[in-house]
Write a protein that holds these residues in place. Structure first.
Motif, PDB file in Angstrom:
ATOM      1  N   THR A  41      -7.101 -36.032 -53.296  1.00  0.00           N
ATOM      2  CA  THR A  41      -8.279 -36.031 -52.426  1.00  0.00           C
ATOM      3  C   THR A  41      -9.530 -35.871 -53.280  1.00  0.00           C
ATOM      4  N   GLN A  42     -10.564 -36.633 -52.961  1.00  0.00           N
ATOM      5  CA  GLN A  42     -11.796 -36.616 -53.738  1.00  0.00           C
ATOM      6  C   GLN A  42     -12.542 -35.300 -53.580  1.00  0.00           C
ATOM      7  N   ALA A  44     -15.671 -34.613 -53.256  1.00  0.00           N
ATOM      8  CA  ALA A  44     -16.703 -34.562 -52.215  1.00  0.00           C
ATOM      9  C   ALA A  44     -16.125 -34.204 -50.853  1.00  0.00           C
ATOM     10  N   ARG A  45     -14.896 -34.606 -50.577  1.00  0.00           N
ATOM     11  CA  ARG A  45     -14.269 -34.261 -49.304  1.00  0.00           C
ATOM     12  C   ARG A  45     -13.726 -32.841 -49.313  1.00  0.00           C
ATOM     13  N   ALA A  49     -14.407 -28.676 -46.850  1.00  0.00           N
ATOM     14  CA  ALA A  49     -13.142 -28.198 -46.285  1.00  0.00           C
ATOM     15  C   ALA A  49     -12.719 -26.883 -46.924  1.00  0.00           C
ATOM     16  N   GLY A  77      -9.062 -33.722 -41.724  1.00  0.00           N
ATOM     17  CA  GLY A  77     -10.023 -34.445 -42.550  1.00  0.00           C
ATOM     18  C   GLY A  77      -9.593 -34.578 -43.990  1.00  0.00           C
ATOM     19  N   LEU A  78      -8.626 -33.758 -44.431  1.00  0.00           N
ATOM     20  CA  LEU A  78      -8.156 -33.838 -45.813  1.00  0.00           C
ATOM     21  C   LEU A  78      -6.964 -34.779 -45.970  1.00  0.00           C
TER      22      LEU A  78
END
Length: 279
Positions: A41-42, A44-45, A49, A77-78
């Protein structure tokens, strides 16, 4: 050549180092949370979170005491929700077997659910500045291009030798930032620092489109269930997901996605016609 490389990168890093929330703490629990979130996962994300998750579960014991559905709701969202389930199980193991303290040995960390060699090394390096180097994609790319190291064994030996001489935490953060911002997979800008490559990295095949993939629908199902305290009828799920991004979702495909989530213990069926987050 090696001295020139590190001198150039250190000068660049003093100005361009990333200020990330998990770099502001040596707390092994918070670092473990960040490392599990960062898997596939990037950054920025992960940043928002991470903050939300730790506001809700500020300690190992709080996370261990929660039910799985609450953890999954904080993970929306992740993606890759199996990571949330593994982190939850790891917290329960830490609470029951290690007195609520994240263990700080490679062997014990590797025994936790969802923790492999890389994550175990990362926790030790960032929590206690251990003389190790976790090899993420960015660092591997840097070592291949600038030092010609290729095999996993050679890469790890080379990395740990550097860490013993230069320390672990700052070295790892510096190389990660350089790989993420300058020595990128496409259109690297190393020459701007006066650095040339001794080898090239094999091109990474582009991933299949995420939108309308099974993984996309898995995430949408979990997001819908996270917003409901009750079981959601599959027919309702079908209506809410149909025409997502303009594509018709066949009922057979939805059933396949639901069965896969059930196998991963992310959701459970309520009767034969409704589903809910597993607890």
């Amino acid at each position: 050549m090696r001295q020139k490389f590190f001198s150039s990168v250190e000068r660049w890093w003093r100005i361009h180092r990333r200020d990330l929330p998990w770099r502001r703490t040596p707390d092994p629990y918070r670092i473990l949370v960040s490392e599990v979130m960062l898997q596939q996962t990037q950054v920025a994300r992960v940043v928002p979170a991470y903050r939300v998750f730790l506001k809700r579960f500020s300690s190992v014991r709080q996370l261990a005491a929660a039910d799985q559905a609450a953890v999954l709701r904080c993970w929306v969202g992740l993606g890759y929700n199996r990571r949330a389930r593994a982190l939850h199980r790891a917290a329960r193991m830490i609470a029951s077997e290690h007195g609520g303290r994240v263990p700080l040995s490679l062997e014990t960390l590797r025994g936790l659910p969802g923790v492999g060699e890389y994550t175990a090394r990362a926790v030790l390096v960032f929590a206690k500045d251990a003389p190790l180097l976790p090899l993420d994609t960015n660092i591997r790319r840097v070592f291949i291009r600038h030092f010609g190291q290729r095999t996993p064994r050679d890469l790890q030996i080379f990395a740990d030798g550097l860490a013993r001489r230069r320390g672990g935490r700052n070295l790892a953060q510096m190389l990660m930032d350089f790989g993420a911002l300058v020595c990128t997979s496409r259109n690297p800008r190393c020459a701007a620092l006066g650095l040339s490559h001794v080898a090239e990295v094999l091109a990474v095949p582009r991933q299949k489109p995420f939108v309308n993939s099974d993984r996309f629908y898995r995430g949408r199902v979990v997001a819908i269930l996270s917003g409901s305290r009750r079981a959601v009828p599959i027919a309702t799920m079908q209506r809410r997901l149909d025409k997502t991004e303009g594509e018709t979702l066949r009922s057979s495909r939805l059933r396949r996605v639901l069965r896969a989530l059930q196998r991963d213990a992310i959701i459970e069926f309520s009767g034969v016609s409704s589903v809910r987050l597993a607890t």
